[in-house]
Design a protein around this motif. Structure first.
Motif, PDB file in Angstrom:
ATOM      1  N   ALA A  10      46.502 -14.182 -25.301  1.00  7.44           N
ATOM      2  CA  ALA A  10      46.696 -13.189 -24.559  1.00  7.44           C
ATOM      3  C   ALA A  10      45.753 -13.078 -23.110  1.00  7.44           C
ATOM      4  CB  ALA A  10      47.119 -11.787 -24.911  1.00  7.44           C
ATOM      5  N   ASP A  11      44.415 -13.564 -23.572  1.00  9.04           N
ATOM      6  CA  ASP A  11      43.479 -13.533 -22.289  1.00  9.04           C
ATOM      7  C   ASP A  11      43.878 -14.484 -21.143  1.00  9.04           C
ATOM      8  OD1 ASP A  11      42.075 -11.602 -23.769  1.00  9.04           O
ATOM      9  OD2 ASP A  11      40.975 -13.091 -24.597  1.00  9.04           O
ATOM     10  N   TYR A  12      44.719 -15.674 -21.548  1.00  7.31           N
ATOM     11  CA  TYR A  12      45.146 -16.361 -20.279  1.00  7.31           C
ATOM     12  C   TYR A  12      45.858 -15.634 -19.262  1.00  7.31           C
ATOM     13  CZ  TYR A  12      43.171 -20.188 -23.111  1.00  7.31           C
ATOM     14  OH  TYR A  12      42.394 -21.045 -23.888  1.00  7.31           O
ATOM     15  N   TRP A  13      46.523 -14.521 -19.621  1.00  6.83           N
ATOM     16  CA  TRP A  13      47.377 -13.804 -18.789  1.00  6.83           C
ATOM     17  C   TRP A  13      46.723 -12.308 -18.209  1.00  6.83           C
ATOM     18  CZ3 TRP A  13      49.143 -17.189 -22.242  1.00  6.83           C
ATOM     19  CH2 TRP A  13      50.272 -18.252 -21.817  1.00  6.83           C
ATOM     20  N   ARG A  14      45.495 -12.090 -18.562  1.00  5.13           N
ATOM     21  CA  ARG A  14      44.791 -10.785 -18.337  1.00  5.13           C
ATOM     22  C   ARG A  14      44.384 -10.622 -16.849  1.00  5.13           C
ATOM     23  NH1 ARG A  14      39.594  -9.598 -21.456  1.00  5.13           N
ATOM     24  NH2 ARG A  14      38.831 -11.734 -20.866  1.00  5.13           N
ATOM     25  N   SER A  20      39.712 -12.838 -15.367  1.00  2.00           N
ATOM     26  CA  SER A  20      41.172 -13.131 -15.279  1.00  2.00           C
ATOM     27  C   SER A  20      41.217 -14.732 -14.710  1.00  2.00           C
ATOM     28  CB  SER A  20      41.794 -12.303 -14.046  1.00  2.00           C
ATOM     29  OG  SER A  20      41.739 -10.904 -14.527  1.00  2.00           O
ATOM     30  N   PRO A  24      47.684 -19.588 -15.427  1.00  2.00           N
ATOM     31  CA  PRO A  24      48.866 -19.615 -16.479  1.00  2.00           C
ATOM     32  C   PRO A  24      49.833 -18.380 -15.959  1.00  2.00           C
ATOM     33  CG  PRO A  24      46.505 -19.514 -17.449  1.00  2.00           C
ATOM     34  CD  PRO A  24      46.442 -19.575 -16.040  1.00  2.00           C
ATOM     35  N   GLY A  25      49.379 -17.417 -15.397  1.00  2.00           N
ATOM     36  CA  GLY A  25      50.730 -16.314 -14.917  1.00  2.00           C
ATOM     37  C   GLY A  25      51.479 -17.053 -13.844  1.00  2.00           C
ATOM     38  N   ARG A  30      53.531 -14.487 -19.434  1.00  2.00           N
ATOM     39  CA  ARG A  30      52.934 -14.195 -21.052  1.00  2.00           C
ATOM     40  C   ARG A  30      53.931 -14.092 -21.991  1.00  2.00           C
ATOM     41  NH1 ARG A  30      50.246  -9.011 -22.153  1.00  2.00           N
ATOM     42  NH2 ARG A  30      52.750  -8.279 -22.232  1.00  2.00           N
ATOM     43  N   ASP A  31      55.003 -13.256 -22.020  1.00  2.00           N
ATOM     44  CA  ASP A  31      55.811 -12.947 -22.651  1.00  2.00           C
ATOM     45  C   ASP A  31      56.876 -14.115 -23.005  1.00  2.00           C
ATOM     46  OD1 ASP A  31      54.995 -10.440 -23.272  1.00  2.00           O
ATOM     47  OD2 ASP A  31      56.372  -9.355 -22.037  1.00  2.00           O
ATOM     48  N   ARG A  34      54.744 -16.398 -25.276  1.00  2.00           N
ATOM     49  CA  ARG A  34      55.046 -16.069 -26.687  1.00  2.00           C
ATOM     50  C   ARG A  34      56.271 -16.078 -27.351  1.00  2.00           C
ATOM     51  NH1 ARG A  34      51.700 -10.261 -26.447  1.00  2.00           N
ATOM     52  NH2 ARG A  34      49.533 -10.959 -27.023  1.00  2.00           N
TER      53      ARG A  34
END
Length: 421
Positions: A10-14, A20, A24-25, A30-31, A34
């Motif tokens: 999840a840290d890749y989308w923080r 940050s 990736p975003g 992120r979802d 997942r």
């Protein structure tokens, strides 16, 4: 993820954080990542249920959930590269503590808990030629032992042909195995344990603890050569491809009778020299994989193997890249540059990062540029952000150049001024 290591996926989308990562975003929410990860299957889930009903019977396949991809990876490993003369076989651990019944503990390995793989690698460059995942002794019930069956399962004449030299450690080495490989026209060399079945047990002229360093003993039994050499301790070897001694020496530092350290040259058997030179193929492969591995913690054991199959594919691809550049007499990419380029191509982007747009200040700009004079006042109209917060539906063709927010800019409704004040 192989290049940039973060503690959690999840840290890749923080966002809005000092650490940050913007890329990736921009590629995938992120979802979405997942959901894809949670629903990742390498086999048909309906067939998984049928296979699970066979648990406890000989028809049950422990690796059913990963077998389709595993078979494809193994075929690719064997299809795109023909290994050189010298090969090595050793174990590899894929880190996990999942309670699957296949998880092994090996205290001598840096990764002590995980899935154990038997790996056949090219000693010259670390290319993974073939591998098998160990699922338990019940799968190796030929009567010749696990070490015998794991080697024979990897040394396949249909793929390799003949004439190869195999190097292995004392877990695998046995006279029975080496004679079998000889019948398949494969040579073999490896360290051997004391008391192995069919190994010579004579004590005539044997080495003792008081034997000087560099002492040599050897005996032949048909095609098999057994050698013993005294270094800091006794080293035993078995080979079907080497002479006992070719005049080679090795440097050792030892104290003289006067108490001074001196460098001396002592004789060393040829099998030991060749073993030290070619046994590290699997270790080299493990080293290359660990440099840029996509491995991360997951709650499904088959996803752990999926990630390791990706690591094998990436590392083998890099080795092929170096081999092709060598044949073309061109300079290959570094390992890091290769993985970066591979990630960029798979994501459909380039490595060139666009320059940060220069701030225009809080000045009004049209939401969309247009050359049509008749539609200039209405082109690209968007809902005014300030009006929307007040519950009023008003559209505007203007936005703030720095905030990138659509705002009304009229004499009787100057939301642009109110927004910035």
């Amino acid at each position: 993820m192989a290049i940039l290591k973060l503690p959690a996926v999840a840290d890749y989308w923080r966002q809005k954080h000092m650490f940050s990562v913007p890329f990736p975003g921009s590629l995938m929410p992120r979802d979405s990542f997942r959901v894809i990860s949670w629903n990742l299957h390498m086999s048909d889930p309906a067939e998984d249920v049928i296979n699970d009903r066979k648990k406890g019977t000989p028809e049950y396949d422990t690796l059913f959930r990963v077998r389709p991809l595993m078979d494809d990876i193994k075929i690719a490993c064997k299809s795109f590269y023909q290994p050189r003369l010298n090969l090595s076989i050793d174990e590899r651990m894929v880190a996990t503590k999942a309670k699957t019944g296949m998880t092994q503990y090996m205290k001598a390995k840096p990764t002590k808990w995980g899935f154990k793989l038997f790996v056949l690698a090219d000693s010259s460059n670390g290319y993974t030629c073939d591998f098998t995942v160990y699922t338990g002794k019940s799968k190796f019930a030929t009567g010749c032992g696990l070490s015998f069956d794991s080697v024979v399962g990897l040394m396949k004449p249909a793929f390799l042909g003949s004439g190869y030299h195999l190097y292995c450690d004392n877990f695998y080495t046995s006279p029975h195995l080496f004679r079998h490989l000889r019948s398949l026209k494969f040579g073999a060399c490896g360290t051997i344990r004391e008391g192995r079945k069919e190994a010579p047990k004579t004590k005539v002229n044997a080495l003792t603890r008081k034997s000087p360093r560099g002492s040599l003993r050897w005996i032949r039994d048909g095609d098999l050569l057994f050698t013993k050499w005294m270094d800091n301790r006794e080293v035993s070897m078995c080979s079907t491809i080497h002479p006992a001694y070719s005049g080679d020496t090795v440097q050792r530092r030892q104290k003289s009778r006067e108490g001074h350290w001196e460098t001396s040259h002592i004789p060393i058997p040829t099998p030991i020299i060749e073993y030290n030179k070619y046994m590290g193929g699997v270790d080299l492969s493990d080293q290359l994989i660990q440099y840029y591995s996509v491995h991360h913690t997951t709650k499904r054991w088959y996803r752990t193997l999926f990630l390791h199959f990706l690591d094998i594919a990436i590392t083998n691809s890099y080795i092929l890249h170096k081999e092709l550049c060598q044949s073309a007499q061109s300079r290959p990419l570094t390992h890091k540059a290769f993985v970066e380029q591979l990630a960029a191509e798979l994501c459909g982007v380039t490595l060139d990062v666009a320059a940060t747009p220069k701030l225009t200040g809080h000045t009004p700009l049209p939401t969309r540029e247009t050359t049509d004079q008749s539609s200039r006042a209405t082109a690209g109209r968007l809902r005014c952000e300030l009006c929307k917060r007040k519950g009023v539906k008003k559209d505007t063709p203007w936005k703030c150049g720095e905030c990138d927010v659509p705002l009304c800019l009229l004499a009787d409704r100057n939301c642009f001024h109110l927004w910035h004040s």
